[in-house]
Scaffold this motif. Sequence first.
Motif, PDB file in Angstrom:
ATOM      1  N   LEU A 181       0.852  -1.193   0.000  1.00  0.00           N
ATOM      2  CA  LEU A 181       0.000   0.000   0.000  1.00  0.00           C
ATOM      3  C   LEU A 181       0.882   1.236   0.000  1.00  0.00           C
ATOM      4  O   LEU A 181       1.781   1.364   0.841  1.00  0.00           O
ATOM      5  CB  LEU A 181      -0.904  -0.005   1.222  1.00  0.00           C
ATOM      6  N   VAL A 182       0.626   2.139  -0.942  1.00  0.00           N
ATOM      7  CA  VAL A 182       1.382   3.386  -1.033  1.00  0.00           C
ATOM      8  C   VAL A 182       0.390   4.549  -1.048  1.00  0.00           C
ATOM      9  O   VAL A 182      -0.477   4.626  -1.928  1.00  0.00           O
ATOM     10  CB  VAL A 182       2.260   3.435  -2.298  1.00  0.00           C
ATOM     11  N   LEU A 183       0.524   5.455  -0.082  1.00  0.00           N
ATOM     12  CA  LEU A 183      -0.355   6.616   0.013  1.00  0.00           C
ATOM     13  C   LEU A 183       0.484   7.867   0.285  1.00  0.00           C
ATOM     14  O   LEU A 183       1.551   7.794   0.894  1.00  0.00           O
ATOM     15  CB  LEU A 183      -1.363   6.443   1.146  1.00  0.00           C
ATOM     16  N   ASP A 184      -0.022   9.004  -0.146  1.00  0.00           N
ATOM     17  CA  ASP A 184       0.613  10.296   0.129  1.00  0.00           C
ATOM     18  C   ASP A 184      -0.128  10.915   1.306  1.00  0.00           C
ATOM     19  O   ASP A 184      -1.280  11.348   1.164  1.00  0.00           O
ATOM     20  CB  ASP A 184       0.532  11.190  -1.108  1.00  0.00           C
ATOM     21  N   LEU A 185       0.513  10.954   2.462  1.00  0.00           N
ATOM     22  CA  LEU A 185      -0.156  11.371   3.687  1.00  0.00           C
ATOM     23  C   LEU A 185       0.519  12.589   4.305  1.00  0.00           C
ATOM     24  O   LEU A 185       1.747  12.708   4.300  1.00  0.00           O
ATOM     25  CB  LEU A 185      -0.158  10.224   4.705  1.00  0.00           C
ATOM     26  N   ALA A 186      -0.289  13.460   4.860  1.00  0.00           N
ATOM     27  CA  ALA A 186       0.238  14.611   5.592  1.00  0.00           C
ATOM     28  C   ALA A 186       0.869  14.148   6.897  1.00  0.00           C
ATOM     29  O   ALA A 186       0.454  13.136   7.495  1.00  0.00           O
ATOM     30  CB  ALA A 186      -0.895  15.600   5.878  1.00  0.00           C
ATOM     31  N   ALA A 187       1.882  14.870   7.348  1.00  0.00           N
ATOM     32  CA  ALA A 187       2.532  14.546   8.617  1.00  0.00           C
ATOM     33  C   ALA A 187       1.504  14.560   9.741  1.00  0.00           C
ATOM     34  O   ALA A 187       0.666  15.456   9.835  1.00  0.00           O
ATOM     35  CB  ALA A 187       3.645  15.544   8.902  1.00  0.00           C
ATOM     36  N   GLY A 188       1.563  13.557  10.586  1.00  0.00           N
ATOM     37  CA  GLY A 188       0.652  13.461  11.720  1.00  0.00           C
ATOM     38  C   GLY A 188      -0.623  12.697  11.441  1.00  0.00           C
ATOM     39  O   GLY A 188      -1.421  12.486  12.362  1.00  0.00           O
ATOM     40  N   THR A 189      -0.850  12.264  10.184  1.00  0.00           N
ATOM     41  CA  THR A 189      -2.055  11.504   9.855  1.00  0.00           C
ATOM     42  C   THR A 189      -2.068  10.188  10.631  1.00  0.00           C
ATOM     43  O   THR A 189      -1.080   9.464  10.665  1.00  0.00           O
ATOM     44  CB  THR A 189      -2.124  11.204   8.354  1.00  0.00           C
ATOM     45  N   ARG A 190      -3.190   9.882  11.242  1.00  0.00           N
ATOM     46  CA  ARG A 190      -3.330   8.630  11.985  1.00  0.00           C
ATOM     47  C   ARG A 190      -3.374   7.449  11.028  1.00  0.00           C
ATOM     48  O   ARG A 190      -4.133   7.442  10.068  1.00  0.00           O
ATOM     49  CB  ARG A 190      -4.612   8.676  12.825  1.00  0.00           C
TER      50      ARG A 190
ATOM     51  N   ASN B  88      -0.645   4.476  14.891  1.00  0.00           N
ATOM     52  CA  ASN B  88       0.630   4.887  14.339  1.00  0.00           C
ATOM     53  C   ASN B  88       0.443   6.255  13.693  1.00  0.00           C
ATOM     54  O   ASN B  88      -0.676   6.793  13.685  1.00  0.00           O
ATOM     55  CB  ASN B  88       1.140   3.852  13.328  1.00  0.00           C
ATOM     56  N   MET B  89       1.486   6.825  13.103  1.00  0.00           N
ATOM     57  CA  MET B  89       1.402   8.185  12.580  1.00  0.00           C
ATOM     58  C   MET B  89       2.293   8.338  11.352  1.00  0.00           C
ATOM     59  O   MET B  89       3.415   7.828  11.322  1.00  0.00           O
ATOM     60  CB  MET B  89       1.849   9.170  13.666  1.00  0.00           C
ATOM     61  N   ALA B  90       1.770   9.011  10.343  1.00  0.00           N
ATOM     62  CA  ALA B  90       2.549   9.264   9.137  1.00  0.00           C
ATOM     63  C   ALA B  90       3.558  10.381   9.385  1.00  0.00           C
ATOM     64  O   ALA B  90       3.267  11.359  10.084  1.00  0.00           O
ATOM     65  CB  ALA B  90       1.635   9.640   7.983  1.00  0.00           C
TER      66      ALA B  90
ATOM     67  N   LEU C 229      -6.046  -5.235   8.506  1.00  0.00           N
ATOM     68  CA  LEU C 229      -7.024  -4.178   8.280  1.00  0.00           C
ATOM     69  C   LEU C 229      -6.339  -2.834   8.498  1.00  0.00           C
ATOM     70  O   LEU C 229      -5.664  -2.631   9.507  1.00  0.00           O
ATOM     71  CB  LEU C 229      -8.209  -4.306   9.240  1.00  0.00           C
ATOM     72  N   VAL C 230      -6.520  -1.923   7.549  1.00  0.00           N
ATOM     73  CA  VAL C 230      -5.976  -0.570   7.663  1.00  0.00           C
ATOM     74  C   VAL C 230      -7.126   0.378   7.969  1.00  0.00           C
ATOM     75  O   VAL C 230      -8.159   0.355   7.281  1.00  0.00           O
ATOM     76  CB  VAL C 230      -5.253  -0.150   6.371  1.00  0.00           C
ATOM     77  N   ILE C 231      -6.955   1.193   8.991  1.00  0.00           N
ATOM     78  CA  ILE C 231      -7.989   2.141   9.417  1.00  0.00           C
ATOM     79  C   ILE C 231      -7.388   3.544   9.343  1.00  0.00           C
ATOM     80  O   ILE C 231      -6.371   3.833   9.985  1.00  0.00           O
ATOM     81  CB  ILE C 231      -8.464   1.829  10.848  1.00  0.00           C
ATOM     82  N   LEU C 232      -8.024   4.408   8.545  1.00  0.00           N
ATOM     83  CA  LEU C 232      -7.524   5.757   8.285  1.00  0.00           C
ATOM     84  C   LEU C 232      -8.642   6.782   8.462  1.00  0.00           C
ATOM     85  O   LEU C 232      -9.830   6.433   8.406  1.00  0.00           O
ATOM     86  CB  LEU C 232      -6.999   5.845   6.842  1.00  0.00           C
ATOM     87  N   PRO C 233      -8.305   8.055   8.632  1.00  0.00           N
ATOM     88  CA  PRO C 233      -9.333   9.097   8.681  1.00  0.00           C
ATOM     89  C   PRO C 233     -10.152   9.127   7.390  1.00  0.00           C
ATOM     90  O   PRO C 233      -9.619   8.909   6.297  1.00  0.00           O
ATOM     91  CB  PRO C 233      -8.517  10.385   8.857  1.00  0.00           C
ATOM     92  N   ARG C 234     -11.438   9.421   7.495  1.00  0.00           N
ATOM     93  CA  ARG C 234     -12.331   9.301   6.358  1.00  0.00           C
ATOM     94  C   ARG C 234     -12.058  10.310   5.250  1.00  0.00           C
ATOM     95  O   ARG C 234     -12.471  10.089   4.102  1.00  0.00           O
ATOM     96  CB  ARG C 234     -13.804   9.372   6.783  1.00  0.00           C
TER      97      ARG C 234
END
Length: 218
Positions: free
Chosen positions: A136-145, A181-183, A198-203
């Motif tokens: 899985l590869v995503l572009d996430l802002a710093a601090g993303t849960r 965890n945190m990005a 299972l991956v759980i991320l902000p909506r």
Amino acid sequence: MRSPRPLALIGGGPVAAEDIEEAIGLTAGFVAADGGVAHLTDRAIRPLAVIGDMDSADADAVAAEGNPVHRIDEQDSTDLEKCLRAIEAPLLLGLGFLGGRADHNLAAMNALVRHAGAPLVLLGGEDICFHCRDTLVLDLAAGTRVSIFPMAPLTGCLSEGLRWTIEGLAMRPDGQIGTSNMALGGAMRMGFDGPGALVILPRHLLAQVTEVLLQGAP
């Protein structure tokens, strides 16, 4: 039923107006899981199909409104699982399966890891949840849960862009887990030695996640 475009599945659990609007923008239409059809009826939205054992909706009344009903009379699987078996699409978005009763939430998460067909993303009030089948590869802002919950024993084999590495981490449902965890910011990559994560991320990441999963869909 088959669709060349993503579809939304809607169950009988909590569904907010913004859930419906997001699904309209990302999918070609709705399939109702049994009593989930009430959410669509309330908003004058016609489902492409209503699938389930119809113990939560009046099949005759639903059909009388012009809705195609696919009744599956068995009690060994949930209505979500019945929908997953009956539909072929490149991606599925599940509404009304997270929130509400805890046993329904757990059953939906169980279906996520057991389902071998199209990628399924469950949309909740604060989160999205999906099964990480591949890198899985995503572009996430710093601090993303970024939360990982193992539904089977597995080991992290790739970990980039996370504050706490999961590489080499042995996880299991009754042992070590990987929630909260945190990005670090930028590209986040993760992978595992087998299925069950299972991956759980902000909506707010729904659109990005569906795009990434579609790119990896067969």
